[in-house]
Design an enzyme around this catalytic site. Sequence first.
Site, mmCIF file in Angstrom:
data_model
loop_
_atom_site.group_PDB
_atom_site.id
_atom_site.type_symbol
_atom_site.label_atom_id
_atom_site.label_comp_id
_atom_site.label_asym_id
_atom_site.label_seq_id
_atom_site.Cartn_x
_atom_site.Cartn_y
_atom_site.Cartn_z
ATOM 1 N N TRP A 1 -4.277 0.285 3.993
ATOM 2 C CA TRP A 1 -3.653 1.318 5.042
ATOM 3 C C TRP A 1 -3.581 0.667 6.146
ATOM 4 O O TRP A 1 -4.480 -0.105 6.519
ATOM 5 C CB TRP A 1 -4.687 2.665 5.002
ATOM 6 N N GLN B 1 3.858 7.660 2.177
ATOM 7 C CA GLN B 1 3.158 6.806 3.180
ATOM 8 C C GLN B 1 2.903 5.383 2.636
ATOM 9 O O GLN B 1 2.628 5.173 1.437
ATOM 10 C CB GLN B 1 1.905 7.428 3.470
ATOM 11 N N TRP C 1 3.150 9.611 10.258
ATOM 12 C CA TRP C 1 2.190 10.315 9.303
ATOM 13 C C TRP C 1 2.810 11.306 8.675
ATOM 14 O O TRP C 1 3.833 11.787 8.636
ATOM 15 C CB TRP C 1 0.809 10.449 9.907
ATOM 16 N N SER C 2 1.781 11.795 7.725
ATOM 17 C CA SER C 2 2.373 12.624 6.636
ATOM 18 C C SER C 2 3.275 14.017 7.114
ATOM 19 O O SER C 2 2.928 14.602 8.238
ATOM 20 C CB SER C 2 1.217 13.024 5.835
ATOM 21 N N TRP D 1 0.792 -1.140 0.031
ATOM 22 C CA TRP D 1 0.113 -0.132 0.012
ATOM 23 C C TRP D 1 0.883 1.347 0.046
ATOM 24 O O TRP D 1 1.739 1.452 0.868
ATOM 25 C CB TRP D 1 -0.971 -0.069 1.074
ATOM 26 N N MET D 2 0.360 2.110 -0.665
ATOM 27 C CA MET D 2 1.159 3.423 -0.673
ATOM 28 C C MET D 2 0.043 4.514 -0.574
ATOM 29 O O MET D 2 -1.103 4.501 -1.476
ATOM 30 C CB MET D 2 1.860 3.726 -1.958
ATOM 31 N N ASN D 3 0.037 5.610 0.102
ATOM 32 C CA ASN D 3 -0.829 6.990 0.034
ATOM 33 C C ASN D 3 -0.031 8.062 -0.300
ATOM 34 O O ASN D 3 0.550 8.343 -1.260
ATOM 35 C CB ASN D 3 -1.946 6.894 0.975
ATOM 36 N N ASP D 4 -0.195 9.128 0.864
ATOM 37 C CA ASP D 4 0.208 10.509 0.358
ATOM 38 C C ASP D 4 1.711 10.548 0.087
ATOM 39 O O ASP D 4 2.538 9.973 0.667
ATOM 40 C CB ASP D 4 0.045 11.187 1.895
HETATM 41 N N1 DQQ Z 1 -3.124 10.350 5.320
HETATM 42 C C1 DQQ Z 1 -3.613 11.456 5.538
HETATM 43 C C2 DQQ Z 1 -3.001 12.432 6.209
HETATM 44 C C3 DQQ Z 1 -2.152 11.546 7.163
HETATM 45 C C4 DQQ Z 1 -1.970 10.393 6.366
HETATM 46 C C5 DQQ Z 1 -4.225 12.208 4.092
HETATM 47 C C6 DQQ Z 1 -1.983 9.109 6.994
HETATM 48 O O1 DQQ Z 1 -3.903 13.473 6.879
HETATM 49 O O2 DQQ Z 1 -1.165 12.047 7.977
HETATM 50 O O3 DQQ Z 1 -4.407 11.044 3.273
HETATM 51 O O4 DQQ Z 1 -1.448 8.193 6.376
#
Ligand code: DQQ
Length: 548
Positions: free
Chosen positions: A50, A42, A88-89, A23-26
């Site tokens: 997530w 992330q 986190w981000s 998984w990847m996010n921000d």
């Molecule tokens: N993802 C959110 C942020 C948070 C992070 C936005 C957690 O607010 O810091 O997608 O993975």
Amino acid sequence: MATSSIASPKYRTAFHFQPIKNWMNDPNGPMYYNGYYHFFYQYNPNGPEWSENIVWAHSVSLDLVNWSIVKDAFFSTQDHPFDINGCWSGSATILPDGDVYRPGPVMLYTGLDNDKRQVQNIAFAKNISDPMLEEWDKPDYNPIIDLPTGIQPDCFRDPSTGWIGEDGYWRIGVGSVEEDHTGVIFLYKSKDFVHWTKSEKPLFSVDDIGILECPDFFPVSRDGSKEGLDTSSLNGDSVNDYVLKVSIYELNIDVYTVGKCENDVYIPNDHKGSAGLRIDFGKFYASKSFFDPKMKRRILWAWVNEECSSTDNIAKGWAGIQIVPRLIWLDETGHHRLIQWPIKEIESLRRNEISFQNLDIIPQTPFEIKGLINTSQADVEVEFEIPNLEDAEEYDPSWSMDPQKICSLRNASVSGGVGPFGLLVLASDNREEYTAVFFRIFKAKDKYLTLMCSDQSKSSLRTEVSKTVYGGFVNIDIENTPKISLRTLIDHSVVESFGAGGRTCITSRVYPTSILTDNIHLFVFNNGTKSVRVVDFKAWEMANARID
Ligand code: DQQ
């Protein structure tokens, strides 16, 4: 039909950034430093979903196209209570030489502490002469910013890049929400980047919108120049404008305004009372920009989530991609709008150009683009000319200027006057499956309205994937200049489109089953009543970017 084969590697992207698995996010802390572009994100190293206990993964690149993965930068460890439950981000700031602070790249990020409270932490690059910046030092004195009084412990996050004021104090914004549901970006100030004081007034707030995440605050040149500005050139500047972008958690969208800053309070030029305009009208979230001092430009990254189920993600073993990095600048027409365009470097992957000029696209007769070897990874640029606007459909005022609603009501298969015309991408040969990216012109009371849509309703025979029809209006004067361009980056399961030179952008995630049998085609189409003309068409197959 192999509709259950969502796990096929054919849905993985060829030139959009994505990790090898999981998984990847921000996007986090993007920057250029000592010859390398750094991209942190992330990442869940343990699976394709997530997880609260998420880490900062790290990749480096010389060209923003090909990437080498280096070791994870931040992850929780037992000896650090300030991020023991997750990293986190956050954002990068490159501190200049000086006596007050430690020079070089510094990261601010949100940690989940031992009580799962969100706090802000600092980390320094251990060896600033290592171009890879592999080692990071998280000082024991963290957190550097504790949870403010009266704020929910799970609602205080995502520190921005810092900017310095004329008074020599650094400033950052941190996203939050107040008890009455007001979304806020708190402002913090510091002389040494380590000790921070919260300002009484927030940098920005919007009533009744819920938490604002991932604030991005940066200057843009007012004269329409594509040259970017360093965040710290916000200092006492009356020539440039400022952009504040926020991510609205409850709506899952990124929006921005253009404005000025007075006494550390950001004042949007327009869209008062709202958080502003969409950056991208499709699947696009948690974007973050950085100033590239090498090329003097500002570049935007953003997370593009999947639009399939979590069961599908588990079957695939991966989830989440990034947009192709975009150059961003302010439109010179005074409309306070950003323009976005894929970075020039991505064109290094173009192969086997196909082009033609001046072809009329006859209604209900899609024109197939033949000769591209692989239209599932391609870059297409087309310019349309509209011979006669008189045929435009009447705009129905009951649509209340909601572009996504209009695109859904009048999707690609609903025949119109002027339009729908555009591209059918990732189409099967019988056109049972396709993603349509198109324009449609309406005649409103005293002007013409141009709508751009990215229609996923027929994008896959799979039923459990999103069929949303995304849409946004295009801010152009179609009456005086009856031409409009479309650029679409097609990459297996993502379709990233730029209307009118990047004035309206829409990103879609699609999972055509026909890709499993390499039965993928590209068409120009017109479902209006009169022909539209393709003045210029160019397309390239795209080579694979390297990520290893
Ligand atoms: N993802 C959110 C942020 C948070 C992070 C936005 C957690 O607010 O810091 O997608 O993975």
